[in-house]
Design an enzyme around this catalytic site. Structure first.
Site, PDB file in Angstrom:
ATOM      1  N   CYS A 234       3.668   8.319   1.337  1.00  0.00           N
ATOM      2  CA  CYS A 234       4.288   7.317   2.204  1.00  0.00           C
ATOM      3  C   CYS A 234       4.359   6.013   1.418  1.00  0.00           C
ATOM      4  O   CYS A 234       3.322   5.485   1.000  1.00  0.00           O
ATOM      5  CB  CYS A 234       3.415   7.178   3.451  1.00  0.00           C
ATOM      6  SG  CYS A 234       3.948   5.894   4.575  1.00  0.00           S
TER       7      CYS A 234
ATOM      8  N   GLY B 228       7.022  -2.499   5.498  1.00  0.00           N
ATOM      9  CA  GLY B 228       8.376  -3.020   5.353  1.00  0.00           C
ATOM     10  C   GLY B 228       9.435  -2.182   6.038  1.00  0.00           C
ATOM     11  O   GLY B 228       9.188  -1.056   6.470  1.00  0.00           O
ATOM     12  N   GLU B 229      10.624  -2.759   6.136  1.00  0.00           N
ATOM     13  CA  GLU B 229      11.757  -2.078   6.764  1.00  0.00           C
ATOM     14  C   GLU B 229      12.744  -1.672   5.659  1.00  0.00           C
ATOM     15  O   GLU B 229      13.407  -2.535   5.064  1.00  0.00           O
ATOM     16  CB  GLU B 229      12.399  -3.030   7.793  1.00  0.00           C
ATOM     17  CG  GLU B 229      13.752  -2.596   8.307  1.00  0.00           C
ATOM     18  CD  GLU B 229      13.798  -1.159   8.857  1.00  0.00           C
ATOM     19  OE1 GLU B 229      12.866  -0.722   9.549  1.00  0.00           O
ATOM     20  OE2 GLU B 229      14.788  -0.478   8.559  1.00  0.00           O
TER      21      GLU B 229
ATOM     22  N   CYS C  19       0.139   1.966   9.030  1.00  0.00           N
ATOM     23  CA  CYS C  19       1.029   0.968   8.457  1.00  0.00           C
ATOM     24  C   CYS C  19       0.408  -0.429   8.325  1.00  0.00           C
ATOM     25  O   CYS C  19       0.125  -1.094   9.306  1.00  0.00           O
ATOM     26  CB  CYS C  19       2.250   0.909   9.370  1.00  0.00           C
ATOM     27  SG  CYS C  19       3.503  -0.221   8.864  1.00  0.00           S
TER      28      CYS C  19
ATOM     29  N   ASN D 284      -2.506   3.100  16.586  1.00  0.00           N
ATOM     30  CA  ASN D 284      -3.729   2.577  15.962  1.00  0.00           C
ATOM     31  C   ASN D 284      -3.871   1.129  16.395  1.00  0.00           C
ATOM     32  O   ASN D 284      -3.004   0.313  16.075  1.00  0.00           O
ATOM     33  CB  ASN D 284      -3.596   2.598  14.436  1.00  0.00           C
ATOM     34  CG  ASN D 284      -3.949   3.938  13.861  1.00  0.00           C
ATOM     35  OD1 ASN D 284      -5.071   4.394  13.982  1.00  0.00           O
ATOM     36  ND2 ASN D 284      -2.967   4.572  13.253  1.00  0.00           N
TER      37      ASN D 284
ATOM     38  N   SER E   3      12.670   5.900   7.156  1.00  0.00           N
ATOM     39  CA  SER E   3      12.307   5.526   8.522  1.00  0.00           C
ATOM     40  C   SER E   3      12.788   4.117   8.800  1.00  0.00           C
ATOM     41  O   SER E   3      12.578   3.212   7.990  1.00  0.00           O
ATOM     42  CB  SER E   3      10.782   5.588   8.673  1.00  0.00           C
ATOM     43  OG  SER E   3      10.384   5.137   9.955  1.00  0.00           O
TER      44      SER E   3
ATOM     45  N   GLU F 106       0.811  -1.210   0.000  1.00  0.00           N
ATOM     46  CA  GLU F 106       0.000   0.000   0.000  1.00  0.00           C
ATOM     47  C   GLU F 106       0.847   1.264   0.000  1.00  0.00           C
ATOM     48  O   GLU F 106       2.018   1.264   0.366  1.00  0.00           O
ATOM     49  CB  GLU F 106      -0.941  -0.011   1.195  1.00  0.00           C
ATOM     50  CG  GLU F 106      -0.223  -0.208   2.497  1.00  0.00           C
ATOM     51  CD  GLU F 106      -1.147  -0.630   3.627  1.00  0.00           C
ATOM     52  OE1 GLU F 106      -2.078  -1.406   3.375  1.00  0.00           O
ATOM     53  OE2 GLU F 106      -0.920  -0.184   4.749  1.00  0.00           O
TER      54      GLU F 106
ATOM     55  N   CYS G 206       7.490  -6.437  14.927  1.00  0.00           N
ATOM     56  CA  CYS G 206       6.968  -5.548  15.982  1.00  0.00           C
ATOM     57  C   CYS G 206       5.493  -5.925  16.201  1.00  0.00           C
ATOM     58  O   CYS G 206       4.697  -5.893  15.254  1.00  0.00           O
ATOM     59  CB  CYS G 206       7.084  -4.085  15.558  1.00  0.00           C
ATOM     60  SG  CYS G 206       8.744  -3.622  15.019  1.00  0.00           S
TER      61      CYS G 206
ATOM     62  N   CYS H  56       6.932  -7.662   6.430  1.00  0.00           N
ATOM     63  CA  CYS H  56       8.130  -7.226   7.153  1.00  0.00           C
ATOM     64  C   CYS H  56       8.541  -8.340   8.100  1.00  0.00           C
ATOM     65  O   CYS H  56       7.692  -8.998   8.696  1.00  0.00           O
ATOM     66  CB  CYS H  56       7.846  -5.947   7.940  1.00  0.00           C
ATOM     67  SG  CYS H  56       9.305  -5.305   8.807  1.00  0.00           S
TER      68      CYS H  56
ATOM     69  N   SER I 264      12.233   4.745  14.542  1.00  0.00           N
ATOM     70  CA  SER I 264      11.032   4.375  15.297  1.00  0.00           C
ATOM     71  C   SER I 264      11.472   3.849  16.661  1.00  0.00           C
ATOM     72  O   SER I 264      11.863   2.698  16.783  1.00  0.00           O
ATOM     73  CB  SER I 264      10.252   3.311  14.532  1.00  0.00           C
ATOM     74  OG  SER I 264       9.860   3.844  13.282  1.00  0.00           O
ATOM     75  N   LEU I 265      11.398   4.697  17.641  1.00  0.00           N
ATOM     76  CA  LEU I 265      11.974   4.372  18.952  1.00  0.00           C
ATOM     77  C   LEU I 265      10.955   3.652  19.842  1.00  0.00           C
ATOM     78  O   LEU I 265      11.181   2.543  20.286  1.00  0.00           O
ATOM     79  CB  LEU I 265      12.443   5.678  19.607  1.00  0.00           C
ATOM     80  CG  LEU I 265      13.667   5.616  20.490  1.00  0.00           C
ATOM     81  CD1 LEU I 265      14.859   5.049  19.747  1.00  0.00           C
ATOM     82  CD2 LEU I 265      13.996   7.010  21.021  1.00  0.00           C
ATOM     83  N   HIS I 266       9.867   4.298  20.155  1.00  0.00           N
ATOM     84  CA  HIS I 266       8.735   3.753  20.935  1.00  0.00           C
ATOM     85  C   HIS I 266       9.038   3.409  22.386  1.00  0.00           C
ATOM     86  O   HIS I 266       8.128   3.260  23.204  1.00  0.00           O
ATOM     87  CB  HIS I 266       8.097   2.536  20.261  1.00  0.00           C
ATOM     88  CG  HIS I 266       7.758   2.731  18.823  1.00  0.00           C
ATOM     89  ND1 HIS I 266       7.087   3.841  18.363  1.00  0.00           N
ATOM     90  CD2 HIS I 266       8.024   1.968  17.723  1.00  0.00           C
ATOM     91  CE1 HIS I 266       6.936   3.737  17.046  1.00  0.00           C
ATOM     92  NE2 HIS I 266       7.502   2.634  16.637  1.00  0.00           N
TER      93      HIS I 266
ATOM     94  N   CYS J  29       2.321  -3.766  15.076  1.00  0.00           N
ATOM     95  CA  CYS J  29       2.256  -3.300  13.689  1.00  0.00           C
ATOM     96  C   CYS J  29       1.569  -4.353  12.820  1.00  0.00           C
ATOM     97  O   CYS J  29       1.946  -5.525  12.834  1.00  0.00           O
ATOM     98  CB  CYS J  29       3.680  -3.027  13.197  1.00  0.00           C
ATOM     99  SG  CYS J  29       3.796  -2.814  11.416  1.00  0.00           S
TER     100      CYS J  29
END
Ligand code: SAH
Ligand code: SF4
Length: 342
Positions: free
Chosen positions: A100, A157-158, A329, A286, A187, A87, A111, A107, A210-212, A114
């Site tokens: 984006c 994806g990464e 995502c 989300n 990212s 997407e 995580c 991926c 992307s720390l979180h 996600c």
């Protein structure tokens, strides 16, 4: 057969053998500067247009288009030739539009929060499949009288796990589509070798991490790859990137209710972000089918931002674009799969 955007100028030259030499430049310019498809290039003889369209097809077939936020967010789910789905999200802002893009189908980073991570890894996208997402979004922006200005590699994806193709796409966007490096943002979940490679490239793109979580215990939980690339090393890599490129570094932080939205989380994050002058992007999580925990409510998001600002850290709340159309995502694909399974 290579897709239109997987074809190099050399491939095009082979296809145009026997044609006047200026044709290569003409087609390349039509594609990348005018965002025109071969069949729309009326300066070319019709048989040539048809030959190009057949020999170099598009790679992305439209599956679903969803429009949200009163037309300000458009999301496309594409089918690839091998049946995979990815997407792309186009977001219109007052001054320019941002797209984006996805870099992988699925991926492998796992995580848990996600939707893409929950579905697992399918394959890397080709350079052409990445570039075509930007081309298609650029055409849509143009059709609505806007200009595509920014590209963020924050879809499925990464990017660092598909480095070579991702970087070839960055170069194509810069060299051929004419986007400046400061309008391109990669990212990453924190793949240190990828950050190091990025630091050694000539083009100074923006880096988002992307720390979180800002302590290893919590981050190991939320972002499993942290076990391989722990925070201390990640912060060092960010500092090296900053020193090499002088670009703004940003940290992404998905605010998860009662998980990473406490004052102590803000204090830990500030301690990491401040020395790097990193900008923090806050986005309420989300909820996804595989991780139903709620995102932090609006008042909690405001508090968290205030705690960061009080500690001298720049923080903005990212508009939660396209929630109603599952524009987070990997979520549109998750919904489509669910629908087709039911
Ligand atoms: N793999 C890269 C880029 C794609 S993910 C990365 O992880 O950075 C893009 C962003 O969306 C990341 O910051 C990711 O953490 C975030 N994200 C993933 N799932 C989310 C969710 N359910 N709610 C909010 N943000 C999410
Ligand atoms: Fe992959 Fe990024 Fe999703 Fe993690 S957040 S699973 S790295 S796409």
């Amino acid at each position: 057969m290579r897709s239109l955007f997987d074809s190099s100028a050399t491939d095009l030259g082979l296809l145009l053998a026997g044609e006047p030499r200026f044709r290569i430049e003409q087609v390349w310019h039509g594609l990348y500067r005018e965002l025109a498809l071969p069949e729309e290039m009326t300066t070319l003889p019709r048989p040539l247009r048809e030959r190009l369209a057949t020999a170099m097809p598009l790679a992305l077939a439209l599956d679903t288009e969803s429009v949200g936020d009163g037309g300000a967010t458009v999301k496309w789910l594409w089918s690839l030739a091998d049946g995979n789905a990815v997407e792309t999200v186009l977001m219109h802002y007052p001054r320019r539009s941002t797209v984006c893009v996805s870099t992988q189908a699925g991926c492998a980073m796992g995580c848990g929060f996600c939707a893409t991570g929950q579905a697992g890894f399918e394959r890397n996208l080709t350079t052409g499949e990445i570039v075509e997402q930007v081309f298609r979004a650029g055409r849509a922006a143009k059709a609505s009288g806007r200009r595509l200005g920014n590209v963020v590699f924050m879809g499925m994806g990464e990017p660092m796990a598909n480095y070579d193709r991702m970087w070839a796409a960055v170069e194509r966007l810069h060299d051929d589509l004419g986007l400046s490096a400061r309008h391109l943002t990669v990212s990453t979940v924190g793949i240190i070798p990828g950050i190091n490679r990025l630091a050694a490239e000539q083009l100074p793109v923006n880096l988002a991490v992307s720390l979180h979580a800002a302590n290893d215990d919590l981050r190991n939980d939320l972002v499993p790859i942290n076990r391989r690339y722990p925070l201390g090393d990640l912060v060092d890599a960010c500092a090296r990137y900053l020193a090499a490129k002088g670009r703004r570094l940003s940290f992404e932080w998905a605010l998860i209710d009662a998980v990473n939205d406490r004052p102590s989380d803000a204090a830990e994050l500030a301690a990491l972000a401040k020395p790097l002058a990193a900008h923090v992007n806050l986005i309420p999580l989300n909820p996804t089918p595989g991780y139903p925990t709620r995102g932090t409510a609006a008042a909690g998001v405001r508090d968290f931002r205030r705690w960061l600002i009080d500690r001298g850290v720049n923080a903005t709340v990212r508009q939660n674009r396209g929630t109603a159309i599952d524009a987070a995502c990997g979520q549109l694909r998750a919904t489509a799969t669910k629908l087709s399974a039911s």
